[in-house]
Design an enzyme around this catalytic site. Structure first.
Site, mmCIF file in Angstrom:
data_model
loop_
_atom_site.group_PDB
_atom_site.id
_atom_site.type_symbol
_atom_site.label_atom_id
_atom_site.label_comp_id
_atom_site.label_asym_id
_atom_site.label_seq_id
_atom_site.Cartn_x
_atom_site.Cartn_y
_atom_site.Cartn_z
ATOM 1 N N GLY A 276 0.817 -1.274 -0.059
ATOM 2 C CA GLY A 276 -0.146 -0.176 -0.018
ATOM 3 C C GLY A 276 0.748 1.512 -0.054
ATOM 4 O O GLY A 276 1.909 1.467 0.500
ATOM 5 N N ARG B 235 -2.204 8.972 3.105
ATOM 6 C CA ARG B 235 -2.606 9.816 4.168
ATOM 7 C C ARG B 235 -1.359 10.040 5.137
ATOM 8 O O ARG B 235 -1.284 11.165 5.960
ATOM 9 C CB ARG B 235 -3.652 9.494 5.144
ATOM 10 N N THR C 44 -6.569 -7.059 -1.221
ATOM 11 C CA THR C 44 -5.751 -7.786 -0.421
ATOM 12 C C THR C 44 -5.900 -9.531 -0.961
ATOM 13 O O THR C 44 -5.095 -10.184 -0.738
ATOM 14 C CB THR C 44 -6.351 -7.813 0.877
ATOM 15 N N ASN D 244 -2.584 5.131 9.851
ATOM 16 C CA ASN D 244 -3.086 5.595 8.409
ATOM 17 C C ASN D 244 -2.317 7.032 8.179
ATOM 18 O O ASN D 244 -2.245 7.661 7.166
ATOM 19 C CB ASN D 244 -4.484 5.667 8.139
ATOM 20 N N TYR E 96 39.263 19.041 21.344
ATOM 21 C CA TYR E 96 38.844 18.097 20.285
ATOM 22 C C TYR E 96 39.681 16.848 20.302
ATOM 23 O O TYR E 96 41.155 17.286 20.057
ATOM 24 C CB TYR E 96 38.703 18.616 18.973
#
Length: 508
Positions: free
Chosen positions: A15, A19, A85, A234, A372
């Protein structure tokens, strides 16, 4: 002893997830250490299926690449057109023509599904000899979900999508979780009989249950004990809700094993993380990837660890670490940054505003502040002065610096790699070290100081500084202008005392 049923797992991951409004396929969105798809595959893994088929479609190349990385044993199958499906499962079964036994079908967006629930579903299905079994759940709000429709005797009659349901069916709160077990032979036959006579014009896998029930084939419903396991998403709002639910589950599990989470609501722990007993995690902390926190260690507040190991009894406070290793009883932070391949041995210290990359810091050694450390090896019980830079890059290649054991380096040093400071050696504050310093030697690499008397009054006359200097000079009238009025280093033993004094007082 009976032989186990052969099993095939089919994961539906084709799918688009419109959304989500994302270029990333929905099943690849991350959730506490795994993608949605990764969580589903993990839930199915204990079934030890003969084959696992993943139906891909939207973003197929991205999903295939992800599968190659996290589950190379799976078989991706392309559903070029998303026709439902039922159509997806038929394509999946075509990839396993010799399949026998049980087919387990799982939607690819149910990340909270537990392995135990999948195993219980399959066990109940096989024990009953059913043609098909659906996982169902009783939910507070069934909006948008397919409903389980039972007959007057409580037997499954059919599964209906919400858009195709009647008003009465929409009132049902028992929903289809999108997780099924089928007998593969009977499923193949039923898939050939599916219709597209529905609101979406698609082949619904759920229609198989109605076909079986009408034909008198045994169908069953297995109800999940925790409805949150069946939740999908969704959009990103629902994804955030799943993330909170999974966070709470993970945090509760760790606390019950003997880990202290001081503020669970602001603690986010990936499902791939390991914590040992009596570890303490303070607020606003994120533990990601393959991170490990040892027994009795304290992590937080305000810490992010990614693929980082923290040893027993160590402390990490207000710091960020990626691909690092913090040894037992070592100390990091606050405001430190450990980059990949930063390795601290036992009782080592990395302090405030220190960055470490691809370097080893030996047992008991300290890098307290403003430094550093890149591409370096520091021995045991050494001390690195404040504001030190390990100059590791010449514009083309990286080079390495080696600091020996029991060394003391001065504040504001630069080590221009490749360079080595021997065991027990010192370096003077303000030095740029670009040549090796032998064991036990003092390295001094800086210009000599000279003072120009009266410069402020001559060049900055009328300023507050000039007035202050005038008052100080008048106040010292009749005395020598100061013990340090000449050059700072004159020769003999004095430079050793001066430089060593600065090292001793400026680096802890």
């Amino acid at each position: 002893m009976s032989q186990p049923h052969p099993r095939i797992v089919v994961v539906l991951a084709a799918g688009e997830g419109k959304r989500m409004k994302s270029a990333l396929p929905k099943v690849l969105h991350p959730l506490l250490g795994r993608t949605l798809l990764g969580h589903v595959l993990t839930a199915a893994a204990p079934l030890r299926a003969d084959r696992t088929v993943v139906v891909v479609g939207h973003g197929a190349d991205q999903v295939r690449a992800h599968l190659a990385d996290v589950a190379p044993e799976t078989t991706p199958v392309l559903q070029a057109r998303q026709l439902g499906t039922g159509h997806a499962v038929r394509i999946a079964l075509e990839a396993v023509p010799d399949a026998a036994g049980t087919v387990v079908v799982i939607n690819g967006d149910v990340p909270l599904l537990r392995p135990e629930t999948v195993a219980d579903l399959v066990g109940a299905h096989e024990e009953a000899g059913a043609a098909a079994t659906v996982l169902a759940a009783e939910v507070p709000d069934p909006t948008g979900l397919g409903r389980i429709v039972r007959d007057s005797a409580g037997r499954l009659e059919r599964i209906v999508e919400e858009r195709d349901a009647t008003v009465g069916e929409r009132a049902v709160r028992e929903i289809n979780a999108g997780i099924y077990a089928f007998d593969v032979v009977r499923l193949r036959d039923a898939l050939g009989k599916l219709s597209t006579d529905n609101d979406q014009g698609e082949e619904y896998l759920t229609d198989v249950f109605g076909l079986f029930a009408s034909a008198g084939e045994p169908v069953a419903v297995h109800v999940a004990t925790d409805h949150t396991e069946t939740l999908g998403c969704n959009d990103r709002v629902e994804l955030a809700g799943l993330r909170r639910l999974l966070r709470d589950r993970v945090n509760e599990d760790w606390m019950r094993t003997g880990v202290s989470l001081l503020d669970p609501e602001t603690t986010w722990i990936d499902v791939t993380v390991t914590l040992e007993r009596d570890a303490v995690v303070d607020q606003n902390t994120q533990l990601k990837g393959a991170s490990v926190v040892g027994a009795g260690a304290l992590v937080g507040p305000d810490v992010t660890l990614e693929d980082t190991v923290v040893g027993a009894g160590a402390t990490v406070v207000r710091s960020h670490a990626v691909g690092a290793e913090v040894g037992p009883r070592a100390s990091v932070g606050p405001y430190a940054y450990l980059r990949p391949a930063a390795r601290l041995a036992e009782k080592a210290k990395v302090g405030t505003f220190v960055e470490v990359k691809n370097s080893e810091i030996g047992a008991g050694s300290k890098v307290p502040h403003l430094t550093y450390v890149g591409d370096a090896t520091i021995g045991e019980q050494s001390n690195i002065g404040a504001a030190t830079v390990f100059v590791n890059y010449d514009g083309v290649n990286k080079h390495r610096t080696v600091i020996g054991s029991h060394a003391r380096t001065g504040a504001d040093n630069m080590f221009v790699a490749p360079v080595e400071v021997g065991d027990g050696a010192y370096t003077a504050a303000g030095s740029v070290i670009d040549k090796d310093v032998p064991p036990g030697a003092l390295g001094v690499a800086r210009a000599r100081q000279r003072n120009i008397e009266g410069w402020v009054e001559m060049r900055r006359g009328g300023t507050a500084a000039a007035e202050a200097a005038r008052r100080a000079t008048e106040g010292a009238s009749g005395q020598e202008s100061g013990a340090r009025g000449g050059e700072a280093i004159h020769g003999g033993a004095e430079p050793v005392r001066a430089a060593a004094g600065e090292v001793d007082t400026a680096t802890e």
